[in-house]
Design an enzyme around this catalytic site. Sequence first.
Site, PDB file in Angstrom:
ATOM      1  N   CYS A 124       0.869  -1.180   0.000  1.00  0.00           N
ATOM      2  CA  CYS A 124       0.000   0.000   0.000  1.00  0.00           C
ATOM      3  C   CYS A 124       0.897   1.218   0.000  1.00  0.00           C
ATOM      4  O   CYS A 124       2.087   1.120   0.264  1.00  0.00           O
ATOM      5  CB  CYS A 124      -0.920   0.011   1.218  1.00  0.00           C
ATOM      6  SG  CYS A 124      -2.282   1.190   1.030  1.00  0.00           S
ATOM      7  N   CYS A 137      -0.042   4.262   1.687  1.00  0.00           N
ATOM      8  CA  CYS A 137      -0.390   5.287   2.693  1.00  0.00           C
ATOM      9  C   CYS A 137       0.697   5.537   3.730  1.00  0.00           C
ATOM     10  O   CYS A 137       0.799   6.633   4.264  1.00  0.00           O
ATOM     11  CB  CYS A 137      -1.715   4.964   3.368  1.00  0.00           C
ATOM     12  SG  CYS A 137      -1.738   3.393   4.237  1.00  0.00           S
ATOM     13  N   CYS A 149      -3.843   6.325   0.053  1.00  0.00           N
ATOM     14  CA  CYS A 149      -3.324   5.045  -0.449  1.00  0.00           C
ATOM     15  C   CYS A 149      -2.980   5.062  -1.933  1.00  0.00           C
ATOM     16  O   CYS A 149      -2.827   4.018  -2.565  1.00  0.00           O
ATOM     17  CB  CYS A 149      -4.317   3.926  -0.149  1.00  0.00           C
ATOM     18  SG  CYS A 149      -4.666   3.761   1.612  1.00  0.00           S
ATOM     19  N   LYS A 177     -12.291  -4.704   2.327  1.00  0.00           N
ATOM     20  CA  LYS A 177     -11.674  -3.875   3.363  1.00  0.00           C
ATOM     21  C   LYS A 177     -12.538  -2.641   3.573  1.00  0.00           C
ATOM     22  O   LYS A 177     -12.771  -1.858   2.647  1.00  0.00           O
ATOM     23  CB  LYS A 177     -10.263  -3.471   2.938  1.00  0.00           C
ATOM     24  CG  LYS A 177      -9.595  -2.533   3.926  1.00  0.00           C
ATOM     25  CD  LYS A 177      -8.144  -2.280   3.574  1.00  0.00           C
ATOM     26  CE  LYS A 177      -7.525  -1.291   4.546  1.00  0.00           C
ATOM     27  NZ  LYS A 177      -6.126  -0.997   4.195  1.00  0.00           N
ATOM     28  N   ARG A 188      -2.869   3.500  12.580  1.00  0.00           N
ATOM     29  CA  ARG A 188      -2.454   4.751  11.939  1.00  0.00           C
ATOM     30  C   ARG A 188      -1.527   5.540  12.848  1.00  0.00           C
ATOM     31  O   ARG A 188      -0.630   6.225  12.368  1.00  0.00           O
ATOM     32  CB  ARG A 188      -3.683   5.553  11.518  1.00  0.00           C
ATOM     33  CG  ARG A 188      -4.388   4.847  10.366  1.00  0.00           C
ATOM     34  CD  ARG A 188      -5.573   5.594   9.819  1.00  0.00           C
ATOM     35  NE  ARG A 188      -6.295   4.748   8.876  1.00  0.00           N
ATOM     36  CZ  ARG A 188      -7.472   5.046   8.361  1.00  0.00           C
ATOM     37  NH1 ARG A 188      -8.065   6.182   8.696  1.00  0.00           N
ATOM     38  NH2 ARG A 188      -8.070   4.219   7.519  1.00  0.00           N
ATOM     39  N   ARG A 204     -10.819   7.763   3.960  1.00  0.00           N
ATOM     40  CA  ARG A 204     -10.569   6.776   2.908  1.00  0.00           C
ATOM     41  C   ARG A 204     -11.871   6.229   2.293  1.00  0.00           C
ATOM     42  O   ARG A 204     -11.888   5.176   1.684  1.00  0.00           O
ATOM     43  CB  ARG A 204      -9.764   5.605   3.478  1.00  0.00           C
ATOM     44  CG  ARG A 204      -8.439   5.973   4.103  1.00  0.00           C
ATOM     45  CD  ARG A 204      -7.457   4.830   3.980  1.00  0.00           C
ATOM     46  NE  ARG A 204      -6.383   4.845   4.955  1.00  0.00           N
ATOM     47  CZ  ARG A 204      -5.385   5.722   4.988  1.00  0.00           C
ATOM     48  NH1 ARG A 204      -5.331   6.707   4.097  1.00  0.00           N
ATOM     49  NH2 ARG A 204      -4.445   5.644   5.902  1.00  0.00           N
ATOM     50  N   GLU A 241     -16.728  -7.491  -4.318  1.00  0.00           N
ATOM     51  CA  GLU A 241     -15.283  -7.224  -4.264  1.00  0.00           C
ATOM     52  C   GLU A 241     -14.505  -8.545  -4.248  1.00  0.00           C
ATOM     53  O   GLU A 241     -13.488  -8.695  -4.928  1.00  0.00           O
ATOM     54  CB  GLU A 241     -14.927  -6.410  -3.005  1.00  0.00           C
ATOM     55  CG  GLU A 241     -15.292  -4.933  -3.064  1.00  0.00           C
ATOM     56  CD  GLU A 241     -14.299  -4.121  -3.902  1.00  0.00           C
ATOM     57  OE1 GLU A 241     -13.387  -4.701  -4.515  1.00  0.00           O
ATOM     58  OE2 GLU A 241     -14.454  -2.878  -3.952  1.00  0.00           O
ATOM     59  N   LYS A 289     -11.711  -7.574   6.271  1.00  0.00           N
ATOM     60  CA  LYS A 289     -11.040  -6.728   7.249  1.00  0.00           C
ATOM     61  C   LYS A 289     -11.877  -5.500   7.554  1.00  0.00           C
ATOM     62  O   LYS A 289     -12.337  -4.862   6.618  1.00  0.00           O
ATOM     63  CB  LYS A 289      -9.677  -6.309   6.683  1.00  0.00           C
ATOM     64  CG  LYS A 289      -8.933  -5.303   7.507  1.00  0.00           C
ATOM     65  CD  LYS A 289      -7.699  -4.842   6.801  1.00  0.00           C
ATOM     66  CE  LYS A 289      -7.074  -3.754   7.649  1.00  0.00           C
ATOM     67  NZ  LYS A 289      -6.045  -3.050   6.970  1.00  0.00           N
ATOM     68  N   SER A 292      -5.950  -3.542  14.470  1.00  0.00           N
ATOM     69  CA  SER A 292      -5.362  -2.875  15.628  1.00  0.00           C
ATOM     70  C   SER A 292      -6.388  -2.468  16.685  1.00  0.00           C
ATOM     71  O   SER A 292      -6.171  -2.695  17.874  1.00  0.00           O
ATOM     72  CB  SER A 292      -4.567  -1.656  15.166  1.00  0.00           C
ATOM     73  OG  SER A 292      -5.377  -0.765  14.419  1.00  0.00           O
ATOM     74  N   TYR A 316      -2.398  -9.441  15.942  1.00  0.00           N
ATOM     75  CA  TYR A 316      -1.284  -8.989  16.783  1.00  0.00           C
ATOM     76  C   TYR A 316      -1.157  -9.860  18.028  1.00  0.00           C
ATOM     77  O   TYR A 316      -0.159  -9.811  18.728  1.00  0.00           O
ATOM     78  CB  TYR A 316      -1.500  -7.520  17.175  1.00  0.00           C
ATOM     79  CG  TYR A 316      -1.621  -6.609  15.973  1.00  0.00           C
ATOM     80  CD1 TYR A 316      -0.487  -6.159  15.302  1.00  0.00           C
ATOM     81  CD2 TYR A 316      -2.871  -6.240  15.468  1.00  0.00           C
ATOM     82  CE1 TYR A 316      -0.591  -5.351  14.184  1.00  0.00           C
ATOM     83  CE2 TYR A 316      -2.992  -5.432  14.348  1.00  0.00           C
ATOM     84  CZ  TYR A 316      -1.841  -4.993  13.708  1.00  0.00           C
ATOM     85  OH  TYR A 316      -1.955  -4.202  12.587  1.00  0.00           O
TER      86      TYR A 316
END
Length: 325
Positions: free
Chosen positions: A120, A122, A130, A195, A205, A217, A233, A248, A274, A313
């Site tokens: 990406c 961004c 992006c 997404k 971010r 976005r 998609e 996501k 996150s 994570y």
Amino acid sequence: MAFPQTRLRRLRSTSLLRDMVAENVVSTSDLIYPMFVTEEGQSSDISSMPGIRRHTIDDLCKETDRAMAAGVKAVMLFGIPNAKDDLGTQAYATDGIVAKSIRALRRAAGNDILIIPDVCLCEYTSHGHCGTLRDGDVVNDATLELLARASVCYAEAGASMIAPSDMMDGRIGFIRNALDTAGFENLPIMAYSAKFASAFYGPFREAAGSTPEFGDRKSYQMNPANGNEALREIAEDIKEGADIVMVKPGLPYLDILREARNQTNIPLAVYNVSGEYSMVKAAAQAGWIDETRVVDELLVSFKRAGADIILTYHAVDWAERRQRS
Ligand code: PBG
């Protein structure tokens, strides 16, 4: 047959029985551990993501060792460059942070680890969007060229797979073509297909310094209200040659995952993002929830909803806890 002949509690009466009839199980080989790598001289904590750090390349290799020792076999890489510009050139520079990291990890870990760079712009653009801009909006087709360059650059550095996360139209086909032309016809693509424009990316971010300078976005990431469009998609990305498709964020979109599982037979990934991670960490630190049990429960919920692969994570901590128990 109904009650009293049927008693569903019979198979719940001991842990051996419960395990025998468990319908879903999370395995370390399902997990991908996302990591941040920085060009700063020192690794640093990310205040909104306790336990996750921005790593120098050396520390990235050490943290990957820890992942591998715990049985986690795949890492995703996000670069945090020192310099940003309008075209995000550090995303596809041969000596850019991600290309350097891939080479270092490959040297250190050989083929014992799957190295999956996020593709990406961004994190690399001065404006934080992006793609490239014209009149304040991201230009789709000009951006494809840059994404393809980044993909080939990471392939040449030794990536095991690439994962485009930009949500431009047509990128999977464009990147597939570029990889094939460069001789990487066997390199898989994991597409961030569905997404959503989500507030759950907030801590990421902060971690990557990729908050858009203006606007949001919403002209390229999806509207959280749309389920049918998510399936379109996914269908488009499959047609264009995606090997794995992703939904996501994860927890607020389990319905999409389930529907995608019902409609397709391609490997499905889910990104436990996150904000989902940080909410669990914050509540656990406050003593409000039992982190171990909550993480077990949410990982298995992804499998139950139909995911084959989970980006999280929590991956290494979870795998280490499981090794100990
Ligand atoms: C890059 C990218 C983002 C995430 C993964 N890849 C940020 C965004 O789209 O704003 C988010 C991951 C997370 O929140 O954990 N486009």
